[in-house]
Write an enzyme that holds these catalytic residues in place. Structure first.
Site, PDB file in Angstrom:
ATOM      1  N   LYS A  34       0.764  -1.251   0.047  1.00 17.07           N
ATOM      2  CA  LYS A  34      -0.091  -0.041  -0.017  1.00 17.07           C
ATOM      3  C   LYS A  34       0.986   1.496   0.067  1.00 17.07           C
ATOM      4  CE  LYS A  34      -0.283  -0.093   5.032  1.00 17.07           C
ATOM      5  NZ  LYS A  34      -1.127  -0.174   6.235  1.00 17.07           N
ATOM      6  N   ARG A 128      -9.474   0.804  16.179  1.00 17.35           N
ATOM      7  CA  ARG A 128      -9.406   1.607  14.903  1.00 17.35           C
ATOM      8  C   ARG A 128     -10.614   1.204  13.978  1.00 17.35           C
ATOM      9  NH1 ARG A 128      -3.780   1.920  11.934  1.00 17.35           N
ATOM     10  NH2 ARG A 128      -4.603  -0.175  11.258  1.00 17.35           N
ATOM     11  N   TYR A 252      18.492  28.926   8.587  1.00 16.77           N
ATOM     12  CA  TYR A 252      17.492  29.693   9.178  1.00 16.77           C
ATOM     13  C   TYR A 252      17.324  29.559  10.518  1.00 16.77           C
ATOM     14  CZ  TYR A 252      15.684  30.154   4.421  1.00 16.77           C
ATOM     15  OH  TYR A 252      15.237  30.638   3.067  1.00 16.77           O
ATOM     16  N   MET A 300      14.393  23.936   2.215  1.00 18.88           N
ATOM     17  CA  MET A 300      13.529  23.393   1.151  1.00 18.88           C
ATOM     18  C   MET A 300      14.392  22.613   0.066  1.00 18.88           C
ATOM     19  SD  MET A 300      10.833  24.857  -1.941  1.00 18.88           S
ATOM     20  CE  MET A 300       9.566  25.355  -0.597  1.00 18.88           C
TER      21      MET A 300
END
Length: 354
Positions: A34, A128, A252, A300
């Site tokens: 999956k 679940r 950053y 990024m």
């Protein structure tokens, strides 16, 4: 060329399936592919596992359709089953097995009967999907009365089999086995962790997932210790090598400050490629096969790594995970699991097979 590359290794997938088959000790092995084959490619995983397993497991009917359209004829199990009457008809047309986990699915099937193999999912403590045993007894009787429906067995799923202190698995297994004996139905319950850890959970069919992709389901045992081979190698290149002086910061937010003068490498990979943005200072990487660490915030398109004591220059290879640095190590450093890292690689890195 930028050189950011994800290598997929079908031979390693086949090897890991062999490990699962040995552990299964005669139980059917249905390989979970999956979520695009855990990020490896849905049809690539199906092809790599062909002949190594007894069937394939997907989550959605769309995945089953893609596998069938690719030419796969092996049995396929759809773990979330169907969502409407049209999907019942398609599941029958595709000749796939489906999981029924709720009375509303049984009601849909009753309204539109179709030749279909069904696994009835039991909630034994995961809370679940699945029916509690009392409800499952009633729904099993209904399913058995629907023309064309073959009730293949009972399914459950372990909540804590991958935890060292496992409070639930034995109780969960006992619950589904008790119902199995009462209804005269076989059981499928074992995921990778239970397949490795609990021989009593192997039963009629096992459903390994993450172990097939070269990752350990256990924080305390490495994939190598389990005889598994890495199926992915994620790598990039150094695009800059810069001096850094004691007290200077990198990236950053200035989240890392150099304790002493040294060298920083800039690597052509970032969260735009699927490298985790939340990877902290100290996350392991390897430069030219030698281990070092991430410093500064992930951008990024780039990350920065320490090069102190390493011979490195622009163009040299940096392994994000693979052979020298395992995906499980990176996941642990990031406070996540390998599944997420595998699944979040974007389309931007070049993909190579072999």
């Amino acid at each position: 060329m930028r050189g950011t590359r994800l290598q997929i290794r079908p031979a390693a997938l086949a090897h890991n399936a062999g490990v699962a088959r040995t552990l299964a000790n005669g139980a059917q092995v249905f390989a979970m592919i999956k979520a695009n084959g855990y990020g490896h490619g849905l049809t690539l995983a199906a092809d790599a596992l062909a002949g190594q397993v007894d069937g394939l497991g997907v989550a959605l009917l769309e995945e089953a359709r893609a596998v069938r359209e690719h030419g796969v004829r092996e049995p396929v199990l759809v773990a979330e089953g169907f969502f409407d009457q049209e999907e019942i008809a398609e599941a029958s047309r595709l000749d796939v097995e489906v999981v029924v986990h709720a009375p509303w699915q049984v009601a849909l099937l009753r309204k539109r009967p179709a030749p279909l193999g069904v696994w009835l999912k039991i909630n034994t403590g995961m809370n679940r999907l699945g029916m509690v045993p009392e409800q499952a007894r009633e729904q099993a009787a209904i399913l058995r009365a629907i023309p064309g429906v073959r009730l293949l067995g009972l399914m459950s799923h372990f909540a804590c089999a991958d935890q060292q202190d496992d409070p639930l698995s034995e109780r969960q297994l006992a619950a589904v086995l008790a119902l199995s004996g009462e209804l005269g139905l076989p059981v499928t319950a074992a995921n990778s962790a239970a397949l490795i850890r609990y021989p009593a959970a192997r039963r009629r069919r096992v459903r390994p997932g993450i172990m097939l992709y070269g990752s350990s389901p256990f924080p305390w045992r490495s994939a190598g210790e389990l005889g598994l081979r890495p199926t992915q190698r994620f790598r990039a290149r150094l695009i800059a090598v810069n001096p850094i002086y004691a007290g200077q910061t990198v990236g950053y937010g200035a989240t890392w400050r150099a304790p002493e003068s040294g060298t920083i490498g800039v690597v052509a990979v970032g969260y735009g490629d699927g490298y985790p943005r939340h990877a902290p200072n100290g996350t392991p990487v390897a430069v030219n096969g030698r281990r070092t660490e991430l410093v500064g915030r992930v951008s990024m398109d780039m990350i920065t790594v320490r090069l102190d004591g390493l011979e490195a220059r622009v163009g040299d290879e940096v392994e994000l995970w693979g052979d020298t640095v395992s995906v499980d190590e990176v996941a642990a450093a990031c406070g996540t699991i390998s599944y997420e890292l595998f699944c979040q690689i974007t389309a931007r890195p070049e993909r190579v097979v072999g």
